[in-house]
Enzyme design. Sequence first.
Site, PDB file in Angstrom:
ATOM      1  N   ASP A   1      -3.589  -7.734   4.688  1.00 34.18           N
ATOM      2  CA  ASP A   1      -3.465  -8.219   3.321  1.00 34.18           C
ATOM      3  C   ASP A   1      -2.216  -9.099   3.278  1.00 34.18           C
ATOM      4  O   ASP A   1      -1.386  -9.048   4.194  1.00 34.18           O
ATOM      5  CB  ASP A   1      -3.347  -7.028   2.372  1.00 34.18           C
ATOM      6  CG  ASP A   1      -3.154  -7.442   0.930  1.00 34.18           C
ATOM      7  OD1 ASP A   1      -3.733  -8.459   0.523  1.00 34.18           O
ATOM      8  OD2 ASP A   1      -2.419  -6.742   0.216  1.00 34.18           O
TER       9      ASP A   1
ATOM     10  N   SER B   1      -6.937 -11.760   1.488  1.00 35.52           N
ATOM     11  CA  SER B   1      -5.978 -11.722   0.382  1.00 35.52           C
ATOM     12  C   SER B   1      -6.651 -11.944  -0.963  1.00 35.52           C
ATOM     13  O   SER B   1      -7.628 -12.687  -1.075  1.00 35.52           O
ATOM     14  CB  SER B   1      -4.899 -12.793   0.580  1.00 35.52           C
ATOM     15  OG  SER B   1      -4.045 -12.862  -0.533  1.00 35.52           O
TER      16      SER B   1
ATOM     17  N   ASP C   1      -0.324 -10.073  -0.183  1.00 38.56           N
ATOM     18  CA  ASP C   1       0.570  -9.637  -1.251  1.00 38.56           C
ATOM     19  C   ASP C   1       0.957  -8.173  -1.075  1.00 38.56           C
ATOM     20  O   ASP C   1       0.094  -7.290  -1.007  1.00 38.56           O
ATOM     21  CB  ASP C   1      -0.108  -9.824  -2.610  1.00 38.56           C
ATOM     22  CG  ASP C   1      -0.408 -11.284  -2.896  1.00 38.56           C
ATOM     23  OD1 ASP C   1       0.551 -12.032  -3.099  1.00 38.56           O
ATOM     24  OD2 ASP C   1      -1.589 -11.660  -2.878  1.00 38.56           O
TER      25      ASP C   1
ATOM     26  N   LYS D   1     -11.305  -7.012  -4.347  1.00 39.56           N
ATOM     27  CA  LYS D   1     -11.033  -5.619  -4.004  1.00 39.56           C
ATOM     28  C   LYS D   1     -11.041  -4.780  -5.288  1.00 39.56           C
ATOM     29  O   LYS D   1     -10.620  -5.278  -6.323  1.00 39.56           O
ATOM     30  CB  LYS D   1      -9.671  -5.516  -3.310  1.00 39.56           C
ATOM     31  CG  LYS D   1      -9.565  -6.375  -2.051  1.00 39.56           C
ATOM     32  CD  LYS D   1      -8.134  -6.454  -1.539  1.00 39.56           C
ATOM     33  CE  LYS D   1      -7.992  -7.401  -0.360  1.00 39.56           C
ATOM     34  NZ  LYS D   1      -6.605  -7.525   0.113  1.00 39.56           N
TER      35      LYS D   1
ATOM     36  N   ASP E   1      -1.438  -2.491   1.196  1.00 44.63           N
ATOM     37  CA  ASP E   1      -0.368  -1.828   0.433  1.00 44.63           C
ATOM     38  C   ASP E   1      -0.871  -1.173  -0.839  1.00 44.63           C
ATOM     39  O   ASP E   1      -0.253  -0.239  -1.342  1.00 44.63           O
ATOM     40  CB  ASP E   1       0.719  -2.836   0.057  1.00 44.63           C
ATOM     41  CG  ASP E   1       0.241  -3.821  -0.992  1.00 44.63           C
ATOM     42  OD1 ASP E   1       0.859  -3.886  -2.071  1.00 44.63           O
ATOM     43  OD2 ASP E   1      -0.750  -4.530  -0.737  1.00 44.63           O
TER      44      ASP E   1
END
Length: 335
Positions: A8, A107, A10, A140, A165
């Site tokens: 990912d 992303s 961010d 997502k 994250d």
Amino acid sequence: MVDAVIFDLDGVLVDSEPVWERVRRRYVDARGGRWQADTQHRLMGMSTGEWSRYLHDELGVPEPPERIAADVIGEMADEYARQLPLIDTAAEVVRRLARRWPLGLASSSPRRLIEVALEATALTDVFRATLSTEEVARGKPAPDAYLAVAERMGVPAGRCVAVEDSTNGVRAAAAAGMRVVAVPRRSYPLTPDAEQLAAVILTDITELTEETVPPARSPRIVEISRGRMVVDGIGEGKDFKLYPGGGRPWDWTETGTRHDPGIQPADVTELLGNGATRVVLAEGFDGQLRVDPATVRFLEERGVEVHVARTDRAVELYNSLAVREAVGALIHSTC
């Protein structure tokens, strides 16, 4: 065996979540919208189309979603131009892993911001495939982005490890059939269900090394009935050998196995050779397939935890272990 690692952006490589929250909250407030306590958690992982509609439909921003997206992304680009919030040592971690595995990027940022971040870190050429959730049908926690990156890289999703994250990111990668390394930010902790989906949870990206990347996920058994199984990414059959990153139909005649004395050491060596550290052995629905005691000793002497159960319970146990463990299995779908 792991064939690729997919990152990912961010919150993993760029500490952008606080920036996104600040920019979107300021935008909502300035237009008379209603920012909620859980808004940022809900937005994390959404595609551009999804979060811009959310700001319009749920938070009361009067501008149309297309205008909202353009305005917010423009403000984010300005923030990045002033100072890109890079996470210390993240670029070094990426380059180190790139020496071992091909890398991808999945992303929720728009393509414009992905390119800015990768150019600033000199990582553009390190990733074999990059993708924004703008380019797939769903953001997502749907698995679309991770499945698409794996496809572009020519690697089965089950042989990839994802680095995430956020709660929605972990859910997305797990839904794609990948093992997940979670590196949650303190400001945005994982929900309990996401913690259970992560194979490894790290406190800092510097802890991500070749040694902490877990083995590929063992394929999930999607359906099971007497005489028939469907295994994710492999297909339909009657009996299967399954292990981290893959599996195949199990033909007893290869080793001369019979119901009695049952599963032999030769039947399980392939599981260990593919990295299994726990093994589930199914006895059939009626318990007629035995497990030779020599097989249990063989596994235990090698430090492998063994679970023997009738097929319905064995499948349930195997699927639950496959989320976080390097598990192998011999599954027999009859007798």
